[in-house]
Write a protein that holds these residues in place. Structure first.
Motif, PDB file in Angstrom:
ATOM      1  N   PHE A 127      19.858  42.395  45.535  1.00  0.00           N
ATOM      2  CA  PHE A 127      20.690  43.091  44.565  1.00  0.00           C
ATOM      3  C   PHE A 127      21.298  42.098  43.578  1.00  0.00           C
ATOM      4  O   PHE A 127      21.312  42.330  42.371  1.00  0.00           O
ATOM      5  CB  PHE A 127      21.798  43.877  45.272  1.00  0.00           C
ATOM      6  CG  PHE A 127      22.647  44.698  44.339  1.00  0.00           C
ATOM      7  CD1 PHE A 127      22.258  45.969  43.965  1.00  0.00           C
ATOM      8  CD2 PHE A 127      23.839  44.199  43.836  1.00  0.00           C
ATOM      9  CE1 PHE A 127      23.033  46.733  43.097  1.00  0.00           C
ATOM     10  CE2 PHE A 127      24.616  44.942  42.962  1.00  0.00           C
ATOM     11  CZ  PHE A 127      24.210  46.214  42.600  1.00  0.00           C
ATOM     12  N   VAL A 128      21.796  40.979  44.110  1.00  0.00           N
ATOM     13  CA  VAL A 128      22.415  39.967  43.247  1.00  0.00           C
ATOM     14  C   VAL A 128      21.380  39.332  42.327  1.00  0.00           C
ATOM     15  O   VAL A 128      21.589  39.224  41.106  1.00  0.00           O
ATOM     16  CB  VAL A 128      23.112  38.881  44.093  1.00  0.00           C
ATOM     17  CG1 VAL A 128      23.528  37.699  43.219  1.00  0.00           C
ATOM     18  CG2 VAL A 128      24.338  39.460  44.792  1.00  0.00           C
TER      19      VAL A 128
ATOM     20  N   LEU B 209      33.235  32.975  51.718  1.00  0.00           N
ATOM     21  CA  LEU B 209      32.391  32.918  52.916  1.00  0.00           C
ATOM     22  C   LEU B 209      33.204  32.507  54.134  1.00  0.00           C
ATOM     23  O   LEU B 209      33.069  33.099  55.212  1.00  0.00           O
ATOM     24  CB  LEU B 209      31.246  31.917  52.690  1.00  0.00           C
ATOM     25  CG  LEU B 209      30.345  31.633  53.899  1.00  0.00           C
ATOM     26  CD1 LEU B 209      29.558  32.880  54.285  1.00  0.00           C
ATOM     27  CD2 LEU B 209      29.392  30.478  53.597  1.00  0.00           C
ATOM     28  N   GLY B 210      34.054  31.509  53.968  1.00  0.00           N
ATOM     29  CA  GLY B 210      34.826  31.014  55.096  1.00  0.00           C
ATOM     30  C   GLY B 210      35.879  31.973  55.594  1.00  0.00           C
ATOM     31  O   GLY B 210      36.157  32.054  56.791  1.00  0.00           O
ATOM     32  N   THR B 211      36.481  32.732  54.674  1.00  0.00           N
ATOM     33  CA  THR B 211      37.580  33.632  55.055  1.00  0.00           C
ATOM     34  C   THR B 211      37.138  35.080  55.233  1.00  0.00           C
ATOM     35  O   THR B 211      37.930  35.912  55.684  1.00  0.00           O
ATOM     36  CB  THR B 211      38.689  33.591  53.993  1.00  0.00           C
ATOM     37  OG1 THR B 211      38.149  33.997  52.724  1.00  0.00           O
ATOM     38  CG2 THR B 211      39.272  32.192  53.866  1.00  0.00           C
ATOM     39  N   SER B 212      35.898  35.407  54.853  1.00  0.00           N
ATOM     40  CA  SER B 212      35.376  36.790  54.907  1.00  0.00           C
ATOM     41  C   SER B 212      36.197  37.740  54.044  1.00  0.00           C
ATOM     42  O   SER B 212      36.274  38.931  54.322  1.00  0.00           O
ATOM     43  CB  SER B 212      35.353  37.317  56.355  1.00  0.00           C
ATOM     44  OG  SER B 212      34.446  36.579  57.126  1.00  0.00           O
ATOM     45  N   SER B 213      36.818  37.223  53.012  1.00  0.00           N
ATOM     46  CA  SER B 213      37.648  38.057  52.148  1.00  0.00           C
ATOM     47  C   SER B 213      37.523  37.599  50.707  1.00  0.00           C
ATOM     48  O   SER B 213      37.826  36.443  50.385  1.00  0.00           O
ATOM     49  CB  SER B 213      39.121  37.983  52.582  1.00  0.00           C
ATOM     50  OG  SER B 213      39.948  38.623  51.629  1.00  0.00           O
ATOM     51  N   SER B 214      37.077  38.507  49.829  1.00  0.00           N
ATOM     52  CA  SER B 214      36.990  38.158  48.411  1.00  0.00           C
ATOM     53  C   SER B 214      38.378  38.047  47.788  1.00  0.00           C
ATOM     54  O   SER B 214      38.553  37.419  46.749  1.00  0.00           O
ATOM     55  CB  SER B 214      36.157  39.204  47.659  1.00  0.00           C
ATOM     56  OG  SER B 214      36.681  40.505  47.844  1.00  0.00           O
ATOM     57  N   GLU B 215      39.378  38.644  48.432  1.00  0.00           N
ATOM     58  CA  GLU B 215      40.740  38.583  47.920  1.00  0.00           C
ATOM     59  C   GLU B 215      41.286  37.154  47.953  1.00  0.00           C
ATOM     60  O   GLU B 215      42.131  36.793  47.137  1.00  0.00           O
ATOM     61  CB  GLU B 215      41.638  39.509  48.742  1.00  0.00           C
ATOM     62  CG  GLU B 215      42.935  39.871  48.054  1.00  0.00           C
ATOM     63  CD  GLU B 215      43.699  40.949  48.804  1.00  0.00           C
ATOM     64  OE1 GLU B 215      43.811  40.844  50.041  1.00  0.00           O
ATOM     65  OE2 GLU B 215      44.175  41.891  48.163  1.00  0.00           O
TER      66      GLU B 215
ATOM     67  N   ASN C 298      34.633  48.260  42.068  1.00  0.00           N
ATOM     68  CA  ASN C 298      33.325  47.666  41.819  1.00  0.00           C
ATOM     69  C   ASN C 298      32.895  46.841  43.029  1.00  0.00           C
ATOM     70  O   ASN C 298      32.766  45.626  42.958  1.00  0.00           O
ATOM     71  CB  ASN C 298      33.355  46.788  40.555  1.00  0.00           C
ATOM     72  CG  ASN C 298      31.979  46.295  40.161  1.00  0.00           C
ATOM     73  OD1 ASN C 298      30.999  47.040  40.213  1.00  0.00           O
ATOM     74  ND2 ASN C 298      31.890  45.039  39.760  1.00  0.00           N
ATOM     75  N   LEU C 299      32.698  47.523  44.148  1.00  0.00           N
ATOM     76  CA  LEU C 299      32.406  46.858  45.413  1.00  0.00           C
ATOM     77  C   LEU C 299      30.937  47.039  45.768  1.00  0.00           C
ATOM     78  O   LEU C 299      30.573  47.850  46.625  1.00  0.00           O
ATOM     79  CB  LEU C 299      33.313  47.419  46.516  1.00  0.00           C
ATOM     80  CG  LEU C 299      34.819  47.317  46.221  1.00  0.00           C
ATOM     81  CD1 LEU C 299      35.628  47.976  47.312  1.00  0.00           C
ATOM     82  CD2 LEU C 299      35.230  45.859  46.066  1.00  0.00           C
TER      83      LEU C 299
ATOM     84  N   LEU D   6      31.046  38.372  49.495  1.00  0.00           N
ATOM     85  CA  LEU D   6      30.336  37.526  48.537  1.00  0.00           C
ATOM     86  C   LEU D   6      29.703  38.366  47.430  1.00  0.00           C
ATOM     87  O   LEU D   6      29.800  38.038  46.245  1.00  0.00           O
ATOM     88  CB  LEU D   6      29.251  36.722  49.256  1.00  0.00           C
ATOM     89  CG  LEU D   6      29.720  35.564  50.150  1.00  0.00           C
ATOM     90  CD1 LEU D   6      28.564  35.049  50.989  1.00  0.00           C
ATOM     91  CD2 LEU D   6      30.318  34.438  49.320  1.00  0.00           C
ATOM     92  N   THR D   7      29.054  39.467  47.826  1.00  0.00           N
ATOM     93  CA  THR D   7      28.396  40.333  46.836  1.00  0.00           C
ATOM     94  C   THR D   7      29.421  40.994  45.930  1.00  0.00           C
ATOM     95  O   THR D   7      29.221  41.095  44.707  1.00  0.00           O
ATOM     96  CB  THR D   7      27.552  41.402  47.550  1.00  0.00           C
ATOM     97  OG1 THR D   7      26.695  40.775  48.510  1.00  0.00           O
ATOM     98  CG2 THR D   7      26.702  42.180  46.559  1.00  0.00           C
ATOM     99  N   ASN D   8      30.538  41.446  46.512  1.00  0.00           N
ATOM    100  CA  ASN D   8      31.609  42.041  45.702  1.00  0.00           C
ATOM    101  C   ASN D   8      32.135  41.040  44.681  1.00  0.00           C
ATOM    102  O   ASN D   8      32.361  41.371  43.511  1.00  0.00           O
ATOM    103  CB  ASN D   8      32.770  42.492  46.599  1.00  0.00           C
ATOM    104  CG  ASN D   8      32.406  43.651  47.503  1.00  0.00           C
ATOM    105  OD1 ASN D   8      31.435  44.357  47.264  1.00  0.00           O
ATOM    106  ND2 ASN D   8      33.191  43.847  48.552  1.00  0.00           N
ATOM    107  N   PHE D   9      32.327  39.817  45.122  1.00  0.00           N
ATOM    108  CA  PHE D   9      32.893  38.771  44.263  1.00  0.00           C
ATOM    109  C   PHE D   9      31.969  38.478  43.084  1.00  0.00           C
ATOM    110  O   PHE D   9      32.405  38.427  41.925  1.00  0.00           O
ATOM    111  CB  PHE D   9      33.120  37.509  45.100  1.00  0.00           C
ATOM    112  CG  PHE D   9      33.854  36.411  44.381  1.00  0.00           C
ATOM    113  CD1 PHE D   9      35.239  36.390  44.342  1.00  0.00           C
ATOM    114  CD2 PHE D   9      33.160  35.393  43.743  1.00  0.00           C
ATOM    115  CE1 PHE D   9      35.924  35.372  43.680  1.00  0.00           C
ATOM    116  CE2 PHE D   9      33.825  34.375  43.086  1.00  0.00           C
ATOM    117  CZ  PHE D   9      35.208  34.369  43.054  1.00  0.00           C
ATOM    118  N   ILE D  10      30.681  38.284  43.369  1.00  0.00           N
ATOM    119  CA  ILE D  10      29.719  38.002  42.298  1.00  0.00           C
ATOM    120  C   ILE D  10      29.623  39.192  41.343  1.00  0.00           C
ATOM    121  O   ILE D  10      29.559  39.027  40.119  1.00  0.00           O
ATOM    122  CB  ILE D  10      28.338  37.672  42.894  1.00  0.00           C
ATOM    123  CG1 ILE D  10      28.408  36.391  43.720  1.00  0.00           C
ATOM    124  CG2 ILE D  10      27.292  37.534  41.788  1.00  0.00           C
ATOM    125  CD1 ILE D  10      27.153  36.101  44.521  1.00  0.00           C
TER     126      ILE D  10
END
Length: 437
Positions: free
Chosen positions: A244-245, A275-281, A312-313, A396-400
């Motif tokens: 998808f990315v 990646l390390g925190t599992s949170s895009s926030e 936009n997730l 990661l996908t949400n962030f990108i």
């Protein structure tokens, strides 16, 4: 902030060990080793990761408020604010729906749950009961009314991104409509904004410690071996998100004249932190700062990035339909095309408002399955053990996806500083820094 003069010397090159992305990468590797070989100690590292997330969440509301207020107040043209919002939501709706469809198609083609023949009655649902209960509390009406805070100040102290966004837009519009009297307030807020982003830079120095603690806990508690049991689902999800990315978002990037791979390289430190925190926030303040540095106007960044964190997730949407169909296939539940389309429609609504925090995707999946009775909610117990690992890919996908959305909307508005953007993607710190004013 003051623009860098053209003849200013380039910033001194930092030693290789001082780069945040390398420090976070080493911390993640150390966390994996600790969690794998000493799982009890790794699991005890949970407060370290949680403390870092709390530090970041502490500063998110001021960053969003100041960015949006100064951006809108500086635009003067309130019609432009509405146009940016409309274009952003059009983008969000299109690609969020596309992500759901991609997850649905891949699940039907690969069929990762086929052949498991799980009887839902034999599953231990106690662990998913809390997620299901929280999902039942989430309604569209409740979500919309929750955007309105109890008080003006509670929006800045409650930790709700959409409430902060709502109040910031109102305040920014108010400043933009009072003329010269608002200019002094805007100047003050810009000075405060410089101090707040300095705090962000200070907090990010602890990012490797936070990534270490979060990764050590994940591996220590769930174990790498957990992945083997549901390797088909996890592998399918990661591969789908990657495609998808690279394919979908890559095509969007190419149409807008830039490379998705160069954008990913530009954001590598933030992506490793996610990646390390599992949170895009955890990387939201950094994303705002880096997109501004890359030539995206503050007014667009301030609206698109925080709003995108709820609407936009892409990663969460791929996960929703893929996981739902995995559960149906594993439990030998045959879904008709109509039922799959119903599932997609419900997921489209329930996915909105799932902010980029760990576990939000699992709660949203529970909300979707509770409305579509064909797929047993009890089946969520099958994927609970690997959800944490999939949370990393979702984030990661949400962030990108939100980074791409910011560039696209900036370009639609005709306000993308192309020279600064190209310089940022090339890694030219001197030119990209010169665009910040």
């Amino acid at each position: 902030m003051i623009a860098m003069p053209p003849d200013a010397p380039p910033p001194a090159r930092r030693p290789w060990y001082a780069h945040l992305y390398l420090q976070v990468l080493v911390a993640i590797a150390a966390g994996v080793i600790l969690g794998h070989f000493w799982p009890a100690t790794g699991e005890a590292m949970k407060p370290v990761g949680d403390a870092f997330i709390k530090l970041v969440k502490m500063i998110i509301a001021p960053v969003i408020f100041l960015t949006i207020v100064t951006g809108i107040a500086g635009m003067r043209d309130l019609g432009a604010v509405g146009r940016v919002a409309a274009r952003a939501f059009a983008y969000f709706l299109t690609f969020s729906t596309l992500a759901l469809i991609v997850g649905l198609i891949v699940a039907n083609v690969v069929r990762p749950g086929a052949g498991l023949h799980i009887d839902p009655a034999t599953l231990d649902t106690a662990k998913v009961a809390d997620y299901a209960a929280r999902a039942h509390e989430t309604t569209v009406t409740g979500f919309l009314t929750a955007i309105i805070p109890d008080t003006f100040l509670s929006a800045l102290t409650g930790g709700d991104i959409l409430q902060t966004l709502f109040v910031a837009i109102l305040f920014g519009v108010g400043l933009a409509t009072i003329g010269e009297r608002g200019e002094h307030v805007v100047a003050l807020l810009e000075d405060v904004s410089a101090a707040v982003f300095r705090i962000v830079a200070i907090l990010m120095k602890t990012a490797p410690v936070g990534a270490f603690g979060a990764m050590a806990f994940t591996i220590g508690k769930y174990g790498v071996g957990t992945l083997a049991n549901l390797a088909a689902l996890v592998g399918t999800f990661y591969l789908t998100s990657l495609l998808f990315v690279l394919v979908v978002l890559g095509a969007v990037a190419r149409a807008c004249g830039f490379s998705i791979l160069r954008l990913i390289a530009y954001l590598k430190a933030e992506l490793l932190l996610v990646l390390g925190t599992s949170s895009s926030e955890s990387a939201l303040p950094l994303l705002i700062e880096k997109m501004e540095r890359a030539g995206c106007p503050k007014s667009v960044v301030g609206l698109v990035v925080p709003t995108g964190y709820s609407f936009n997730l892409d990663g969460t949407n791929i996960y929703m339909t893929l996981a739902a169909l995995f559960i149906a296939q594993a439990c030998d539940v045959h879904l008709t095309l109509g039922q799959e389309l119903l599932l997609l429609g419900v997921a489209m609504l329930s996915s909105k408002g799932a902010a980029g925090v760990t576990g939000a995707g699992f709660i949203t999946l529970a909300a979707t399955l509770s409305i579509v009775p064909s797929v047993p909610v009890a089946g969520m117990a099958l994927i609970l053990g690997v959800d944490r690992f999939m949370s990393e890919c979702r984030s990661l996908t949400n962030f990108i996806g939100n980074a791409v959305a910011t560039v696209v909307v900036s370009r639609w508005e005709g306000k993308l500083d192309r020279a600064a953007f190209d310089a940022a993607l090339r890694g030219d710190q001197r030119l990209s820094a010169a665009s910040i004013s």
